[in-house]
Write a protein that holds these residues in place. Structure first.
Motif, PDB file in Angstrom:
ATOM      1  N   ARG A  87      -3.918  -4.733   9.230  1.00 55.02           N
ATOM      2  CA  ARG A  87      -3.149  -5.821   9.863  1.00 55.02           C
ATOM      3  C   ARG A  87      -4.110  -6.874  10.420  1.00 55.02           C
ATOM      4  N   LEU A  90       3.250  -8.222   5.208  1.00 54.08           N
ATOM      5  CA  LEU A  90       2.805  -6.892   5.609  1.00 54.08           C
ATOM      6  C   LEU A  90       3.983  -5.926   5.623  1.00 54.08           C
ATOM      7  N   HIS A  91       3.759  -4.739   5.084  1.00 51.48           N
ATOM      8  CA  HIS A  91       4.771  -3.693   5.046  1.00 51.48           C
ATOM      9  C   HIS A  91       4.156  -2.419   5.612  1.00 51.48           C
ATOM     10  N   THR A  92       4.858  -1.792   6.540  1.00 49.29           N
ATOM     11  CA  THR A  92       4.326  -0.612   7.216  1.00 49.29           C
ATOM     12  C   THR A  92       4.656   0.677   6.463  1.00 49.29           C
ATOM     13  N   ASP A 110       3.268   2.704  11.993  1.00 53.06           N
ATOM     14  CA  ASP A 110       2.974   1.279  12.115  1.00 53.06           C
ATOM     15  C   ASP A 110       1.785   0.825  11.280  1.00 53.06           C
ATOM     16  N   ILE A 136      -0.348  -0.221   7.972  1.00 57.04           N
ATOM     17  CA  ILE A 136       0.051  -1.074   6.847  1.00 57.04           C
ATOM     18  C   ILE A 136      -0.050  -0.279   5.543  1.00 57.04           C
ATOM     19  N   HIS A 170       1.125  -1.672   2.645  1.00 56.93           N
ATOM     20  CA  HIS A 170       0.841  -2.671   1.616  1.00 56.93           C
ATOM     21  C   HIS A 170       0.891  -4.045   2.265  1.00 56.93           C
ATOM     22  N   GLY A 171      -0.163  -4.804   2.070  1.00 56.57           N
ATOM     23  CA  GLY A 171      -0.201  -6.165   2.583  1.00 56.57           C
ATOM     24  C   GLY A 171      -0.788  -7.086   1.544  1.00 56.57           C
ATOM     25  N   SER A 176      -4.376  -2.255   2.394  1.00 59.09           N
ATOM     26  CA  SER A 176      -3.558  -1.341   3.176  1.00 59.09           C
ATOM     27  C   SER A 176      -4.471  -0.520   4.070  1.00 59.09           C
ATOM     28  N   ASP A 177      -3.850   0.190   5.000  1.00 57.02           N
ATOM     29  CA  ASP A 177      -4.582   1.176   5.778  1.00 57.02           C
ATOM     30  C   ASP A 177      -4.637   2.443   4.942  1.00 57.02           C
TER      31      ASP A 177
END
Length: 142
Positions: free
Chosen positions: A26, A42-44, A56, A58, A60-61, A72-73
């Protein structure tokens, strides 16, 4: 019919960089939006009903615009990006003043490998590793 979809004129044909961040997606993608402009989506993990990381985090961003990035995370136990031997090249992708601005912004909190300036071969370029570890080559023909 070859099974290959027609080219979308809005999309580029080249590869897009996709980074697995160590819980900083993020923040990192927001930083790149601040540097390059563009649209950030951003999609969690919660949005994708994933349970292999923080709700919370990410999943996919994407940053779309003049410079496109995605990331992404990393999920629990997955490796994160540690780029070595790779540079993201922005040679000639914008006017010189814009390239200098991008270089300066990417340098904030990062480290300059080679200052952006004239080189003996008649072009200007420089290298910076930003605060998230991505190595950028930025330059233009003089």
């Amino acid at each position: 019919m070859t099974g290959i979809p027609a080219q979308d004129p809005v999309r580029t044909a080249g590869p897009q960089v996709y980074v697995s961040f160590p819980g900083t997606a993020r923040e990192a993608l927001g930083f790149y939006r601040d540097v390059f402009g563009g649209e950030l989506a951003l999609h969690t993990y919660r949005d994708f009903s994933r349970s292999d990381g923080s709700p919370d985090a990410i999943a996919h961003g994407t940053l779309s615009g003049v410079v496109a990035l995605a990331g992404s995370d990393a999920a629990d136990g997955e490796p994160t990006a540690k780029p070595q031997g790779i540079m993201l090249s922005l040679l000639g992708t914008a006017e010189p003043p814009v390239l200098h601005e991008w270089f300066d912004r990417l340098s904030t909190g990062g480290s300059v490998v080679d200052p952006l300036g004239p080189k003996p071969w008649g072009a200007s370029d420089g290298q910076v590793i930003d605060r998230y570890g991505l190595h950028w080559l930025i330059g233009y023909e003089d």
